[in-house]
Motif scaffolding. Structure first.
Motif, PDB file in Angstrom:
ATOM      1  N   LYS A 139       0.852  -1.126  -0.030  1.00  0.00           N
ATOM      2  CA  LYS A 139      -0.028   0.080   0.030  1.00  0.00           C
ATOM      3  C   LYS A 139       0.855   1.208  -0.068  1.00  0.00           C
ATOM      4  CE  LYS A 139      -3.847   0.832   2.003  1.00  0.00           C
ATOM      5  NZ  LYS A 139      -4.942   0.821   2.960  1.00  0.00           N
ATOM      6  N   GLU A 151       1.959   1.780  -3.442  1.00  0.00           N
ATOM      7  CA  GLU A 151       0.811   2.414  -4.245  1.00  0.00           C
ATOM      8  C   GLU A 151       0.917   3.873  -3.811  1.00  0.00           C
ATOM      9  OE1 GLU A 151      -2.852   0.577  -2.918  1.00  0.00           O
ATOM     10  OE2 GLU A 151      -2.449  -1.210  -4.189  1.00  0.00           O
ATOM     11  N   MET A 202       1.010   6.650  -6.665  1.00  0.00           N
ATOM     12  CA  MET A 202      -0.282   7.583  -6.991  1.00  0.00           C
ATOM     13  C   MET A 202       0.232   8.960  -6.803  1.00  0.00           C
ATOM     14  SD  MET A 202      -3.282   6.453  -7.645  1.00  0.00           S
ATOM     15  CE  MET A 202      -4.465   7.562  -7.050  1.00  0.00           C
ATOM     16  N   ARG A 223       1.521   9.773 -10.060  1.00  0.00           N
ATOM     17  CA  ARG A 223       0.607   9.813 -11.132  1.00  0.00           C
ATOM     18  C   ARG A 223      -0.229  11.180 -10.892  1.00  0.00           C
ATOM     19  NH1 ARG A 223      -3.200   5.923 -13.749  1.00  0.00           N
ATOM     20  NH2 ARG A 223      -5.101   7.181 -14.219  1.00  0.00           N
ATOM     21  N   ARG A 224      -0.481  11.443  -9.717  1.00  0.00           N
ATOM     22  CA  ARG A 224      -1.105  12.885  -9.506  1.00  0.00           C
ATOM     23  C   ARG A 224      -0.176  14.197 -10.036  1.00  0.00           C
ATOM     24  NH1 ARG A 224      -5.255  12.176  -6.128  1.00  0.00           N
ATOM     25  NH2 ARG A 224      -5.245  10.619  -4.303  1.00  0.00           N
ATOM     26  N   LEU A 269       2.857  -5.260 -11.466  1.00  0.00           N
ATOM     27  CA  LEU A 269       1.991  -4.832 -12.551  1.00  0.00           C
ATOM     28  C   LEU A 269       1.201  -3.655 -11.955  1.00  0.00           C
ATOM     29  CD1 LEU A 269       1.061  -8.631 -13.907  1.00  0.00           C
ATOM     30  CD2 LEU A 269       2.032  -6.559 -15.102  1.00  0.00           C
ATOM     31  N   ARG A 270       0.795  -3.621 -10.680  1.00  0.00           N
ATOM     32  CA  ARG A 270      -0.094  -2.744 -10.075  1.00  0.00           C
ATOM     33  C   ARG A 270       0.617  -1.698 -10.222  1.00  0.00           C
ATOM     34  NH1 ARG A 270      -4.645  -1.895  -8.109  1.00  0.00           N
ATOM     35  NH2 ARG A 270      -5.175  -0.687  -6.290  1.00  0.00           N
ATOM     36  N   GLU A 274       0.717  -0.202 -13.621  1.00  0.00           N
ATOM     37  CA  GLU A 274      -0.841   0.253 -14.001  1.00  0.00           C
ATOM     38  C   GLU A 274      -0.935   1.626 -13.622  1.00  0.00           C
ATOM     39  OE1 GLU A 274      -4.129  -2.105 -12.782  1.00  0.00           O
ATOM     40  OE2 GLU A 274      -5.414  -1.210 -14.604  1.00  0.00           O
ATOM     41  N   ILE A 275      -0.581   1.959 -12.344  1.00  0.00           N
ATOM     42  CA  ILE A 275      -0.719   3.041 -11.903  1.00  0.00           C
ATOM     43  C   ILE A 275       0.083   4.180 -12.335  1.00  0.00           C
ATOM     44  CG2 ILE A 275      -0.478   4.764  -9.766  1.00  0.00           C
ATOM     45  CD1 ILE A 275      -1.164   2.219  -8.030  1.00  0.00           C
ATOM     46  N   SER A 312      -3.155   1.085 -17.918  1.00  0.00           N
ATOM     47  CA  SER A 312      -3.582  -0.283 -17.986  1.00  0.00           C
ATOM     48  C   SER A 312      -3.043  -1.266 -19.170  1.00  0.00           C
ATOM     49  CB  SER A 312      -5.095  -0.447 -17.927  1.00  0.00           C
ATOM     50  OG  SER A 312      -5.641   0.305 -16.974  1.00  0.00           O
ATOM     51  N   ALA A 325       0.411  -2.257 -18.483  1.00  0.00           N
ATOM     52  CA  ALA A 325       0.220  -3.239 -17.615  1.00  0.00           C
ATOM     53  C   ALA A 325      -0.021  -4.512 -18.200  1.00  0.00           C
ATOM     54  CB  ALA A 325      -0.555  -2.800 -16.402  1.00  0.00           C
TER      55      ALA A 325
END
Lengths: 378, 461
Positions: B370, B373, B377, B380-381, B437-438, B441-442, B446, B449
């Motif tokens: 997490k 992640e 994130m 990404r933001r 992969l997660r 993806e972020i 996708s 990924a």
């Protein structure tokens, strides 16, 4: 004559709302792409997959799209792509099968660590519950030859002793109808598997769908309470949700009652196992279709029920759009008192102005909110 | 403090104001549950100025915990203006904002002019309702706010005529008069403000439904019919609650308020000035409140996103104003946020991500995944902001770097992960693959990924 006119209009509206059969309603698939959330899968006239997308137009009707068309319209999460591959392998598409598929994909970790852990827990729980159900069935059969559970667990007996006594007793049961003992074991396994999603009434713990019905009752009470106390227009939608939930609950409880009655007499396993299996499979199937889609809505409500009233109002509106409508074949008069016309108007009014799907870019925050609901689902 | 302390019997009050601040600081070390117990006890002590030191020290935690507040009369009185309040350190003058330090002397002065019967009646009625019910509070407190408008006018007049009175209460700062006036204007439309707040989403308001837009528009039109000037305090409160206050300015442009065209133009100009000023203020606070922070990067990035979003929403209005000063201020604010994003979010995010996922023997825990992640994130933001902030190149390079590290590390893990008997990928390898992969993806979407998934699946079968 006005009354008749009104009820005629309500029926007309209900036809717009309600599908004819469960197959037409489609089975809910727990996708994580926000626009696909709670999409319903069914087969079109040519037996190809198509999806009904309640979230796509946010209250302005339900959009129907073939799977092949989806990637052109929106970016799908990796989770959804893998889930669809799994679904394609299935021969039939019942809520139970879709759930099993979804848990398999979820357990990989493709939609985050917490949903993965939850999926593994749920699969373990299912496995343990199946063992418990089969154990109860065996003890019921043993009663037929006057052996109780206590006889299997007398002081001084080893586990092997218990198994031996159980096997001997089952052989006696099998001899009653002149079949090999192994066949009796297979019958117990199969009937156990069929009934396990709901569970037996005498089990010390409720089966998954029986427990879901209890949670649906709490949900119906919670949303009704919201409807009674909320000052905004969303109160009316709360009332609508509670009405449909209560209606579903009544039907589900009737079915569960019938199932319990069918399972009451263990002699049927001995005398007419195929018929019993058919009755159980049909009842459990019907119950799972009835309750399909509610788990997610309950998790949505649970996640906001202690939140500020504006959040609850928005969530109630979102839930009202995703309601699993009861097919016409099951419909009774329960929704006749609702002004469905007004409900549709309200749903359209609460559409968020800034919600824009046209960009095609995944909103990862929205994806993660859906994933967190997956982690909270029972 | 003892768990069994009875409500209403707080610990003996420490002597000096600084003791209260120290108490507040000590309390911060306690777990949430204990902190909330102490908070409730302090609330019962009442509206003593020195206790505000303790609350001040506890405020950062309280803003996260958001305990339900006992509605003290003074708090109810200032409730309609709560969105306009700034802490002493962050207060910006000439922006129609109100400094929290003004509230205590203000309440001391106004309560003398509010009839005791009104005060008692409000307190009595409040006991019978759920104090999260904004609409009910609005109905109960209407007499208090009405009396408050008159009381404030009297206090302001007294300040004008009696220097000693003014100095005793507020000191020499002339700005206080303006703050009192802002408060008075808001109280004049307080019922409407509170009802509106109850009908709209909680702050920061991100998405308005069509029904919300309709409610705001109707309120503006109705108020405008009474008197166009009354819309301003309502707009001030509303703009302070919105993530994209520029949308409110646009809405204002479309609504016919009554009054003359010149009045409308002045109102629009003043509101634009406030909205831009308030965003700039938050930008400055933002950097000041988070010096060299390494904590929750994703929420920092979310805050940067919120401010950039706000600045973008006022773009049109700022251009329309043709005001060089404001234009250059907005430009500087963007540059500040850009620097913040690069310095505090992008700098070491790839290292953090790799460490969380790959620095352990065996599989990372759920918490570590997490955490990874959150790093992904945050990046990404940042990439969403990069365009408007003019830092695309730097952020894109960082994303590529982070992605490469994730891919290389996952590949290395997959090569070493134990296989099943049939040679296929074992469960540990599977889980590491999906963790990797997660992140991809972020960071990269996708499609990328999925491409890697197929690739790895065929490589490692």
């Amino acid at each position: 004559m006005t009354d008749q006119g009104d009820s005629g209009r309500t029926r007309k509206m209900m036809e717009d709302f309600a599908p004819a059969t469960f197959e037409e309603r489609g089975v809910t698939v727990p996708f994580t792409t926000p626009l696909l959330s709670q999409a319903r899968l069914r087969r079109d006239q040519n037996d190809r997959f198509e999806f009904l997308l309640p979230n796509f137009t946010a209250g302005k009707g339900t959009y129907v799209l073939p799977w092949k068309g989806l990637p052109n319209v929106m970016t799908l999460t990796l989770h959804d792509r893998l889930l669809f591959e799994e679904i394609e392998q299935l021969e039939t598409h019942s809520p139970e099968q879709i759930r099993a598929c979804a848990l398999t994909v979820q357990a990989t970790g493709v939609c985050g660590p917490e949903p993965a852990t939850r999926a593994s827990e749920l699969r373990d729980q299912d496995g343990q519950y199946l063992v418990l159900t089969q154990f109860i069935l065996v003890t019921e059969l043993l009663k037929l030859v006057n052996i109780s559970a206590a006889d299997l667990l007398r002081p001084g007996m080893t586990a092997d002793d218990s198994k031996r006594v159980a096997r001997q007793a089952l052989a006696k049961v099998a001899a009653m109808v002149d079949i090999p003992p192994d066949d009796m074991t297979t019958r117990v396994d199969q009937i156990g598997e069929a009934v396990s999603p709901v569970g037996l009434p005498q089990a010390p713990k409720s089966g998954r769908l029986r427990a879901l019905a209890d949670r649906l009752q709490a949900f119906a009470q919670g949303t009704q309470n919201f409807a009674d106390t909320d000052p905004s227009e969303a109160a009316m939608l709360g009332n609508y949700i509670a009405t449909v939930a209560n209606h579903t609950l009544t039907l589900a409880r009737q079915r569960i009652g019938k199932l319990d009655a069918a399972c009451r007499d263990a002699r049927q396993i001995v005398n007419d196992a195929p018929n019993l299996h058919r009755v159980i499979a049909e009842s459990v199937g019907r119950i799972s279709w009835l309750l399909d889609g509610w788990e997610f809505l309950i998790a949505m409500w649970e996640s906001v029920k202690d939140g500020p009233s504006a959040t609850k109002q928005t969530t109630i509106t979102d839930i009202s759009r995703l309601l699993p409508m009861i097919p016409k074949e099951e419909i009774s008069a329960a929704t006749d008192g609702l002004d469905l016309d007004a409900i549709q108007r309200l749903q359209k009014k609460w559409v968020r102005v800034n919600q824009d799907w046209r960009t095609g870019v995944l909103d990862m925050d929205a994806v993660m909110r859906l994933e967190s609901l997956k982690a909270a689902m029972g | 403090m003892n768990d069994k302390s009875k409500p209403g019997t707080p610990a003996p009050p420490p002597g000096k104001p600084s003791d209260w601040a120290a108490l507040g600081a000590d309390v911060l070390r306690l777990p949430d549950r204990k902190l909330l117990q102490i908070y409730r006890l302090l609330e019962q002590v009442g509206d003593k100025p020195e206790i505000s030191d303790a609350f001040e020290a506890m405020r950062p935690r309280l803003t996260t915990l958001r305990p339900p507040r006992r509605p003290a009369l003074s708090r109810l009185f200032f409730l309609p203006a709560e969105d306009m309040l700034d802490d002493t350190l962050h207060y910006t003058r000439r922006l129609n904002r109100i400094c929290r330090a003004t509230l205590s002397p203000c309440w001391t002065a106004v309560k003398e002019h509010i009839p005791a019967a009104v005060q008692q009646e409000v307190q009595r009625e409040m006991a019978g309702i759920d104090y999260r019910d904004g609409a009910a509070i609005a109905v109960i407190c209407e007499p208090l706010w009405q009396a408050g408008v008159e009381a404030l006018a009297k206090v302001m007049a007294e300040c004008q005529n009696n220097l000693k009175y003014k100095l005793n209460l507020f000191g020499r700062d002339e700005d206080v008069q303006r703050q009192l006036d802002t408060l008075r204007q808001i109280l004049a439309v307080a019922v409407r403000v509170e009802k509106l707040k109850a009908a709209l989403p909680p702050r920061p308001i991100l998405d308005l439904a069509e029904s919300h837009v309709e409610i705001i528009r109707n309120n503006l039109i109705e108020l405008g019919k009474e008197e166009a000037a009354l819309t301003q305090p309502l707009l001030l409160v509303l703009a302070s609650r919105m993530q994209r206050p520029g949308e409110l300015l646009r809405m204002l442009g479309e609504v016919r308020l009554g009054g003359t065209a010149a009045e409308k133009e002045t109102l629009t100009k003043e509101m634009s000035g406030y909205v831009v000023g308030n965003l700039l203020r938050q930008t400055t606070d933002f950097d000041r409140e988070n010096p060299g922070i390494t904590g929750d990067l994703s929420s920092l990035a979310a805050a940067a996103e919120r401010l950039t979003d706000g600045l973008n929403s006022v773009n049109d209005t700022v251009q329309g104003l043709r005001d060089k000063e404001i234009t250059s201020k907005v430009k500087n604010a963007r540059a500040e946020i850009a620097q913040f994003v690069l310095k505090n979010i992008c700098a070491d995010v790839d290292k953090g991500l790799t460490e969380a996922l790959f620095s352990h023997e065996g599989l990372p825990s759920d918490e570590e995944v997490k955490k990874a992640e959150q790093f992904a994130m945050a990046l990404r933001r940042s990439s969403k902001l990069a365009g408007p902030l003019g830092i695309q190149r730097e952020v894109a390079a960082k994303i590529t770097e982070a992605r490469t590290q994730v891919v290389n590390n996952t590949l290395a893990t997959l090569r070493n992960a134990p296989r099943n008997r049939d040679g296929s990928m074992g469960p540990e390898g599977q889980r590491q693959m999906f963790n990797g992969l997660r992140m991809v993806e972020i960071l990269a979407g996708s499609d990328e990924a999925e491409r890697l998934f197929r690739d790895w699946k065929s490589q490692f079968r």
